[in-house]
Design an enzyme around this catalytic site. Structure first.
Site, PDB file in Angstrom:
ATOM      1  N   TYR A  56       0.841  -1.200   0.000  1.00  0.00           N
ATOM      2  CA  TYR A  56       0.000   0.000   0.000  1.00  0.00           C
ATOM      3  C   TYR A  56       0.880   1.255   0.000  1.00  0.00           C
ATOM      4  O   TYR A  56       1.707   1.453   0.899  1.00  0.00           O
ATOM      5  CB  TYR A  56      -0.945   0.033   1.208  1.00  0.00           C
ATOM      6  CG  TYR A  56      -2.040  -1.018   1.177  1.00  0.00           C
ATOM      7  CD1 TYR A  56      -2.311  -1.773   0.035  1.00  0.00           C
ATOM      8  CD2 TYR A  56      -2.831  -1.267   2.296  1.00  0.00           C
ATOM      9  CE1 TYR A  56      -3.312  -2.731   0.015  1.00  0.00           C
ATOM     10  CE2 TYR A  56      -3.846  -2.229   2.286  1.00  0.00           C
ATOM     11  CZ  TYR A  56      -4.068  -2.958   1.138  1.00  0.00           C
ATOM     12  OH  TYR A  56      -5.064  -3.905   1.132  1.00  0.00           O
ATOM     13  N   SER A 159      -5.155 -14.192   1.458  1.00  0.00           N
ATOM     14  CA  SER A 159      -6.060 -13.243   0.822  1.00  0.00           C
ATOM     15  C   SER A 159      -6.251 -13.645  -0.622  1.00  0.00           C
ATOM     16  O   SER A 159      -5.275 -13.908  -1.331  1.00  0.00           O
ATOM     17  CB  SER A 159      -5.491 -11.822   0.911  1.00  0.00           C
ATOM     18  OG  SER A 159      -6.356 -10.914   0.271  1.00  0.00           O
ATOM     19  N   PRO A 216     -16.178  -3.387   1.249  1.00  0.00           N
ATOM     20  CA  PRO A 216     -17.572  -3.697   1.595  1.00  0.00           C
ATOM     21  C   PRO A 216     -18.563  -2.706   0.986  1.00  0.00           C
ATOM     22  O   PRO A 216     -19.754  -3.006   0.915  1.00  0.00           O
ATOM     23  CB  PRO A 216     -17.583  -3.616   3.128  1.00  0.00           C
ATOM     24  CG  PRO A 216     -16.467  -2.678   3.465  1.00  0.00           C
ATOM     25  CD  PRO A 216     -15.402  -2.963   2.433  1.00  0.00           C
ATOM     26  N   LYS A 225     -22.926   7.277  -4.153  1.00  0.00           N
ATOM     27  CA  LYS A 225     -22.266   8.509  -4.616  1.00  0.00           C
ATOM     28  C   LYS A 225     -21.980   8.516  -6.104  1.00  0.00           C
ATOM     29  O   LYS A 225     -21.750   9.575  -6.682  1.00  0.00           O
ATOM     30  CB  LYS A 225     -20.988   8.753  -3.810  1.00  0.00           C
ATOM     31  CG  LYS A 225     -19.828   7.841  -4.157  1.00  0.00           C
ATOM     32  CD  LYS A 225     -18.765   7.808  -3.065  1.00  0.00           C
ATOM     33  CE  LYS A 225     -17.982   9.095  -2.972  1.00  0.00           C
ATOM     34  NZ  LYS A 225     -16.992   9.000  -1.856  1.00  0.00           N
ATOM     35  N   GLY A 297     -12.996   1.435   4.616  1.00  0.00           N
ATOM     36  CA  GLY A 297     -12.012   2.377   4.070  1.00  0.00           C
ATOM     37  C   GLY A 297     -12.614   3.756   4.231  1.00  0.00           C
ATOM     38  O   GLY A 297     -13.829   3.908   4.111  1.00  0.00           O
ATOM     39  N   SER A 299     -11.753   8.157   3.632  1.00  0.00           N
ATOM     40  CA  SER A 299     -10.865   9.289   3.318  1.00  0.00           C
ATOM     41  C   SER A 299     -11.165  10.478   4.221  1.00  0.00           C
ATOM     42  O   SER A 299     -10.476  11.485   4.157  1.00  0.00           O
ATOM     43  CB  SER A 299     -11.033   9.694   1.846  1.00  0.00           C
ATOM     44  OG  SER A 299     -12.337  10.204   1.620  1.00  0.00           O
TER      45      SER A 299
HETATM   46  P1  NDP Z   1     -14.888   0.388   0.570  1.00  0.00           P
HETATM   47  O1  NDP Z   1     -15.477  -0.401  -0.536  1.00  0.00           O
HETATM   48  O2  NDP Z   1     -15.704   0.538   1.794  1.00  0.00           O
HETATM   49  O3  NDP Z   1     -14.491   1.815  -0.021  1.00  0.00           O
HETATM   50  C1  NDP Z   1     -14.055   2.832   0.857  1.00  0.00           C
HETATM   51  C2  NDP Z   1     -14.100   4.172   0.137  1.00  0.00           C
HETATM   52  O4  NDP Z   1     -15.451   4.534  -0.145  1.00  0.00           O
HETATM   53  C3  NDP Z   1     -13.563   5.284   1.021  1.00  0.00           C
HETATM   54  O5  NDP Z   1     -12.163   5.396   0.955  1.00  0.00           O
HETATM   55  C4  NDP Z   1     -14.284   6.486   0.485  1.00  0.00           C
HETATM   56  O6  NDP Z   1     -13.658   6.890  -0.734  1.00  0.00           O
HETATM   57  C5  NDP Z   1     -15.654   5.899   0.163  1.00  0.00           C
HETATM   58  N1  NDP Z   1     -16.581   5.958   1.309  1.00  0.00           N
HETATM   59  C6  NDP Z   1     -16.469   5.324   2.511  1.00  0.00           C
HETATM   60  N2  NDP Z   1     -17.515   5.591   3.296  1.00  0.00           N
HETATM   61  C7  NDP Z   1     -18.331   6.389   2.588  1.00  0.00           C
HETATM   62  C8  NDP Z   1     -19.572   6.979   2.865  1.00  0.00           C
HETATM   63  N3  NDP Z   1     -20.183   6.782   4.035  1.00  0.00           N
HETATM   64  N4  NDP Z   1     -20.149   7.753   1.914  1.00  0.00           N
HETATM   65  C9  NDP Z   1     -19.532   7.950   0.730  1.00  0.00           C
HETATM   66  N5  NDP Z   1     -18.348   7.422   0.398  1.00  0.00           N
HETATM   67  C10 NDP Z   1     -17.744   6.630   1.324  1.00  0.00           C
HETATM   68  O7  NDP Z   1     -13.516  -0.256   1.071  1.00  0.00           O
HETATM   69  P2  NDP Z   1     -12.022  -0.243   0.446  1.00  0.00           P
HETATM   70  O8  NDP Z   1     -12.054  -0.546  -1.002  1.00  0.00           O
HETATM   71  O9  NDP Z   1     -11.344   0.987   0.894  1.00  0.00           O
HETATM   72  O10 NDP Z   1     -11.394  -1.493   1.197  1.00  0.00           O
HETATM   73  C11 NDP Z   1     -11.298  -1.444   2.634  1.00  0.00           C
HETATM   74  C12 NDP Z   1      -9.977  -2.020   3.086  1.00  0.00           C
HETATM   75  O11 NDP Z   1      -9.893  -3.383   2.712  1.00  0.00           O
HETATM   76  C13 NDP Z   1      -8.725  -1.393   2.475  1.00  0.00           C
HETATM   77  O12 NDP Z   1      -8.343  -0.196   3.115  1.00  0.00           O
HETATM   78  C14 NDP Z   1      -7.708  -2.483   2.701  1.00  0.00           C
HETATM   79  O13 NDP Z   1      -7.260  -2.449   4.036  1.00  0.00           O
HETATM   80  C15 NDP Z   1      -8.539  -3.740   2.464  1.00  0.00           C
HETATM   81  N6  NDP Z   1      -8.392  -4.237   1.072  1.00  0.00           N
HETATM   82  C16 NDP Z   1      -7.784  -5.446   0.876  1.00  0.00           C
HETATM   83  C17 NDP Z   1      -7.609  -5.958  -0.392  1.00  0.00           C
HETATM   84  C18 NDP Z   1      -6.940  -7.275  -0.572  1.00  0.00           C
HETATM   85  O14 NDP Z   1      -6.597  -7.622  -1.695  1.00  0.00           O
HETATM   86  N7  NDP Z   1      -6.724  -8.042   0.449  1.00  0.00           N
HETATM   87  C19 NDP Z   1      -8.071  -5.230  -1.590  1.00  0.00           C
HETATM   88  C20 NDP Z   1      -8.740  -3.987  -1.283  1.00  0.00           C
HETATM   89  C21 NDP Z   1      -8.887  -3.525  -0.001  1.00  0.00           C
HETATM   90  P3  NDP Z   1     -13.624   8.399  -1.290  1.00  0.00           P
HETATM   91  O15 NDP Z   1     -14.101   9.310  -0.197  1.00  0.00           O
HETATM   92  O16 NDP Z   1     -12.215   8.605  -1.653  1.00  0.00           O
HETATM   93  O17 NDP Z   1     -14.511   8.386  -2.495  1.00  0.00           O
END
Ligand code: NDP
Length: 335
Positions: A56, A159, A216, A225, A297, A299
């Site tokens: 990362y 994973s 998730p 969004k 996740g 931001s």
């Molecule tokens: P999500 O699908 O939950 O996406 C998170 C992103 O969605 C945020 O960064 C933000 O992005 C946006 N978001 C979050 N909450 C809200 C909200 N309430 N309203 C509007 N937008 C929102 O999860 P991630 O894809 O970030 O994955 C979570 C974690 O899983 C990662 O950080 C990592 O640790 C792990 N992961 C592991 C992988 C693997 O291969 N093992 C692959 C991918 C992730 P923004 O504001 O920038 O639009």
């Protein structure tokens, strides 16, 4: 603090039902001060479990999260810290064939390097970020057990491994009296239900396999969004030419449009329940009893606060509501 905890698969380790990960954000799109604020909001909301990986932001994510943990003055024993090895840190040794993968060499050297970056003495869990078909599984199982016996971590996982690869690892671990991978870190959301709801089913019954689930919100799609385009500053906007170019293009396809339709139908149910669509989608994922922890996740601090409202929605997901959601999604994997 209001949080629920589950055991990580068949282990005794208690992980918060919602955890926080740093992919693309910490060390990437979010600076160190904001990383600290987001992690603090998560901790104040009851989260004890945090996820990162060597790859990362090319190692910067581990550095930034480690720095935040020091600055926040948290007790190490209060935390469950997870990292993942496989992809290496690009740029550090692009020509080195042993700087990535699941050889005993990279598993051990990669973990040592990750501990140095994060400034930690040990990880709670180290996971194999991907399968590696070029390495005998027995080497992988033994190398992760070596990490455990040398105090570099307490547990290990995988994973995105196939059900067959996980079964093979369990078989070897059992035969050798070693620890098996306790959990797979898998993609799982209301828009992405396999292999969690299909190929892995025998593994929960047979081994008690746990899951730390990622994306998730399907990268944010499940917040709604992206229903009417790509908002400025969102993940798809910031990564338009990169990681998400394919996902963005596919939103125009019939399949992509069908996903957005599902999100709109979920929004109607969320409204009835008095929560946001994101919160409903997160509660729905957490409702799956095979899920040990849902990795959020974020931001922004506000996203963490909003998303943790999912804890209050779990009990509203009665069999009747779950049936409505199933009808709205219309994507249950065939057995
Ligand atoms: P999500 O699908 O939950 O996406 C998170 C992103 O969605 C945020 O960064 C933000 O992005 C946006 N978001 C979050 N909450 C809200 C909200 N309430 N309203 C509007 N937008 C929102 O999860 P991630 O894809 O970030 O994955 C979570 C974690 O899983 C990662 O950080 C990592 O640790 C792990 N992961 C592991 C992988 C693997 O291969 N093992 C692959 C991918 C992730 P923004 O504001 O920038 O639009």
């Amino acid at each position: 603090k209001e949080m629920r905890f589950r055991n990580l698969g068949p282990s005794g380790l208690r992980v918060s039902l919602f955890s926080l990960g740093g992919w693309l954000t910490f060390g990437g799109s979010v600076d160190d001060a904001a990383t600290r604020d987001i992690m603090r909001a998560a901790y104040e909301g009851g989260i004890n479990t945090f996820d990162t990986a060597e790859v990362y932001a090319d190692g910067e994510c581990e550095k930034s999260m480690g720095k935040a943990i020091r600055e926040l003055g948290w007790e190490r024993s209060d935390l469950v810290l997870i990292t993942k090895v496989f992809y290496g840190v690009r740029g550090s040794a692009p020509q080195d064939p042993n700087a990535t993968g699941l050889s005993r060499k990279h598993i051990i050297e990669g973990t040592n390097a990750s501990l140095r970056r994060a400034g930690l003495e040990y990880w709670d869990v180290v996971m194999a970020h991907s399968p590696d078909v070029t390495v005998p599984m027995v080497e992988v199982v033994k190398a992760f057990n070596h990490l455990i016996t040398t105090g570099k971590c307490f547990y290990w996982g995988c994973s995105a491994w196939s059900a067959e690869q996980i079964s093979e690892a369990y078989g070897i671990a059992e035969r050798l009296g070693l620890d098996p991978p306790l959990a797979d870190q898998s993609q799982y959301s209301a828009l992405h239900r396999e292999p969690v709801e299909k190929d892995y089913l025998p593994l929960y019954r047979k081994h008690g396999l746990g899951l730390t689930i990622w994306s998730p919100l399907a990268w944010g799609l499940l917040s709604g969004k992206y229903n009417d385009g790509i908002p400025k500053g969102s993940r798809f906007d910031l990564n338009a030419g990169g990681t998400f170019s394919g996902a963005i293009a596919s939103l125009q396809s019939p399949e992509g449009q069908a996903k957005l339709e599902r999100v709109r139908r979920l929004a109607a149910i969320a409204e009835q329940l008095g929560c946001s669509t994101a919160v409903l989608a997160l509660a729905w994922a957490a409702k799956n009893p095979h899920v040990s922890t849902v990795i959020l996740g974020a931001s922004k601090v506000e996203q963490v606060r909003e998303n943790l409202q999912a804890l209050h929605v779990l009990d509203k997901l009665t069999p009747d509501v779950l049936q409505q959601i199933e009808a709205a999604l219309d994507n249950k994997p065939a057995p």
